[in-house]
Scaffold this motif. Sequence first.
Motif, short mmCIF file in Angstrom:
data_model
loop_
_atom_site.label_atom_id
_atom_site.label_comp_id
_atom_site.label_asym_id
_atom_site.label_seq_id
_atom_site.Cartn_x
_atom_site.Cartn_y
_atom_site.Cartn_z
N THR A 97 3.55 2.93 -17.74
CA THR A 97 4.69 1.86 -18.11
C THR A 97 5.78 2.22 -17.20
N GLU A 98 6.35 3.66 -17.27
CA GLU A 98 7.51 3.85 -16.45
C GLU A 98 7.40 3.71 -14.97
N ALA A 99 6.06 4.23 -14.69
CA ALA A 99 5.88 4.44 -13.30
C ALA A 99 5.77 3.01 -12.51
N LEU A 100 5.30 1.95 -13.31
CA LEU A 100 5.23 0.52 -12.90
C LEU A 100 6.65 -0.01 -12.92
N LEU A 129 11.83 -4.95 -5.94
CA LEU A 129 13.14 -5.84 -5.83
C LEU A 129 14.26 -5.51 -4.94
N LEU A 130 14.19 -3.94 -4.57
CA LEU A 130 15.21 -3.72 -3.43
C LEU A 130 14.80 -4.00 -2.08
N GLU A 131 13.52 -3.82 -2.13
CA GLU A 131 12.78 -3.84 -0.74
C GLU A 131 11.64 -4.62 -0.85
N PRO A 132 11.37 -5.87 -0.97
CA PRO A 132 10.18 -6.54 -0.91
C PRO A 132 9.16 -6.24 -0.21
N ASP A 133 9.10 -5.96 0.89
CA ASP A 133 8.02 -5.48 1.71
C ASP A 133 7.94 -3.98 1.90
N ASN A 134 8.15 -3.21 1.07
CA ASN A 134 8.12 -1.65 0.89
C ASN A 134 6.39 -1.46 0.46
N PRO A 135 5.58 -1.23 1.67
CA PRO A 135 4.08 -0.85 1.35
C PRO A 135 3.90 0.06 0.14
N TYR A 136 4.64 1.08 0.13
CA TYR A 136 4.41 1.99 -0.77
C TYR A 136 4.41 1.75 -2.29
N ALA A 137 5.27 0.87 -2.61
CA ALA A 137 5.60 0.21 -4.02
C ALA A 137 4.25 -0.19 -4.17
N PHE A 138 3.75 -1.15 -3.40
CA PHE A 138 2.21 -1.88 -3.71
C PHE A 138 1.11 -0.86 -3.73
N HIS A 150 -8.77 -3.84 -12.15
CA HIS A 150 -9.47 -3.68 -10.99
C HIS A 150 -9.14 -4.65 -10.04
N GLU A 151 -9.23 -5.99 -10.23
CA GLU A 151 -8.76 -7.03 -9.39
C GLU A 151 -7.37 -6.81 -9.09
N LYS A 152 -6.39 -6.45 -9.96
CA LYS A 152 -5.02 -6.51 -9.57
C LYS A 152 -4.82 -5.08 -8.67
N CYS A 153 -5.65 -4.08 -8.91
CA CYS A 153 -5.40 -2.93 -7.99
C CYS A 153 -6.00 -3.31 -6.86
N ILE A 154 -6.77 -4.24 -6.32
CA ILE A 154 -7.25 -4.70 -5.16
C ILE A 154 -6.30 -5.55 -4.46
N ASP A 155 -5.85 -6.29 -5.24
CA ASP A 155 -4.53 -7.24 -4.82
C ASP A 155 -3.58 -6.35 -4.19
N GLU A 156 -2.90 -5.39 -5.05
CA GLU A 156 -2.01 -4.46 -4.70
C GLU A 156 -2.10 -3.71 -3.43
N THR A 157 -3.35 -3.05 -3.40
CA THR A 157 -3.88 -2.35 -2.23
C THR A 157 -3.89 -3.28 -0.88
N THR A 158 -4.22 -4.21 -1.23
CA THR A 158 -4.52 -5.38 -0.01
C THR A 158 -3.07 -5.53 0.58
N ARG A 159 -2.14 -5.87 -0.46
CA ARG A 159 -0.73 -6.22 -0.01
C ARG A 159 -0.26 -4.97 0.90
N CYS A 160 -0.46 -3.88 0.21
CA CYS A 160 -0.02 -2.62 0.92
C CYS A 160 -0.65 -2.44 2.43
N LEU A 161 -1.92 -3.01 2.61
CA LEU A 161 -2.59 -2.93 4.01
C LEU A 161 -2.21 -3.66 4.89
N GLU A 162 -1.59 -5.05 4.21
CA GLU A 162 -1.08 -6.09 5.36
C GLU A 162 0.19 -5.77 5.83
N LEU A 163 0.97 -4.84 4.94
CA LEU A 163 2.31 -4.44 5.43
C LEU A 163 2.22 -3.18 6.25
#
Length: 497
Positions: free
Chosen positions: A88-91, A99-108, A121-134
């Motif tokens: 929870t704290e990590a999230l 919020l501070l850097e909307p396009d920071n890939p490492y947050a995703f 799992h679906e959320k995990c795929i969405d987040e990692t895919t967004r990281c790879l897009e950036l």
Amino acid sequence: MNKYPPFILGRLMLENIAIIIAVIFCEIYLYLVIRALFSSRSQGHQFSHLKNLDSAIASYSKLIQKNPRDTKSYLARSSAYIQQERLTEALADCDMVTLLEPDNPYAFLNRGAIYGLHNEHEKCIDETTRCLELKPDTLDALINRAHTYARLGNIDAALSDFARIIELAPRNPEHYFERGNCFLNLHKYPEAIADYTHALKQRDKTWEYYYRWDCHQKRGIAHTKLGQLKQARVDFDLALKHCLFHEAIRLDPHDLDNYILRGTLYYCAEQYQNALLDFLKIQEHAALTPDQQVLLGFCYLKLGEVQQAKTIFRQAEEVNVYSAAINQNPGDPENYLGRGVLRFYLEEYQLAIEDLTHALKLGEQFAELLAARGSAYEKLGQYELAQQDLEMAISNTPDCPTAYFYLAWMLATCPEPQYRNGPRALELAQRNLELLPEINWNSLSVLAAAFAESGDFESAIKWITQAMKLAQNEDKTDCEKQLQCYERNQAYTDLDP
């Protein structure tokens, strides 16, 4: 008088100046390095590296207090929280970075890892895919997504990610190992073997120490699926040699999980007595799961305790050992295969044929499947269908000894004379022996039957006598029945259902 000429003096002065400047720069660099080492972020990284996560988090928190917009410290702290499973704290830290850097890939990237640990799992795929897009080709994101795709059963997508991972890190054995697991799940056994072999060729001491045994075991399973029992046996023996279970059990003899894993490995390596001892050790302290109960039954069966094995198989069948898995995933052929084999040994041959046929339709490529179904047809007296299955099994998998064994037995002992063929039975029985990892009583028994059907009763007596020396318990009775026939110069007829 100065002993150096003027141009030498000039060069010496320049060299001295250069040395002085170099010393000054070194002092400045050393100062900056020391300053960096003792900065809060560097301290945090050091603490993280040393797994002193509480101190690392405190260091990052100090930096965040000084600068609430320090995204690097938020990311570093979220990674430390993840290691502590304070998700929870990590999230919350990842959300602050976004919020501070909307396009920071490492947050995703971190957020994907958090969702993965939450089994979302679906959320995990969405987040990692967004990281790879950036940030394309972020290795950790590809690895997380590949594993998540594999967990969801989307093996093709997982394989695509693993292919790119291996391009980016071709010397990491773990990636070949994990892709091999995907191929194994897809029943692509040659591809799985190739990847496991590639993993074992890499030189990574840490990976080898912890995972080499598992790689050998998985490659052994793939060889078994192809009917390549000699190669499988080599792998299972190596898995036993390199596994950590012996030492783990010595250090903590009360951890039953290690007995389960070692017992299964002993069974694969055909060390049935050792496997039996491990499963009985588990049974002393806890009830066996239905799957473990089936394996215990097979240990007894391989040791010649046929009735004991059947009793255990019936108990497993009564609790519907495979039914829950079939209901949960009706498209997985493995469970139909397992239930079919169980029903075969319970002499429920028609039900076994139905399960084995269904597994075949679902794409199961186990080399022994057709051989098992052919033997079930033989037990029901459907010899034409039996021979078709067994001949096809030999044609499809010419290195699988089981098909040679069953067809040799049928051609040597069939109650209907038109199906008997002594010379062909002898040829098949000898090929069966060539393909086995080691000689067993069954292989000598069928060889004796083939010699008898060919009219060579002296050889039949010789080999059935050798078979009796290897047979245990109830299996000796079968050998004795054969011997009595051969001593009367009679071929053996298998009249038992």
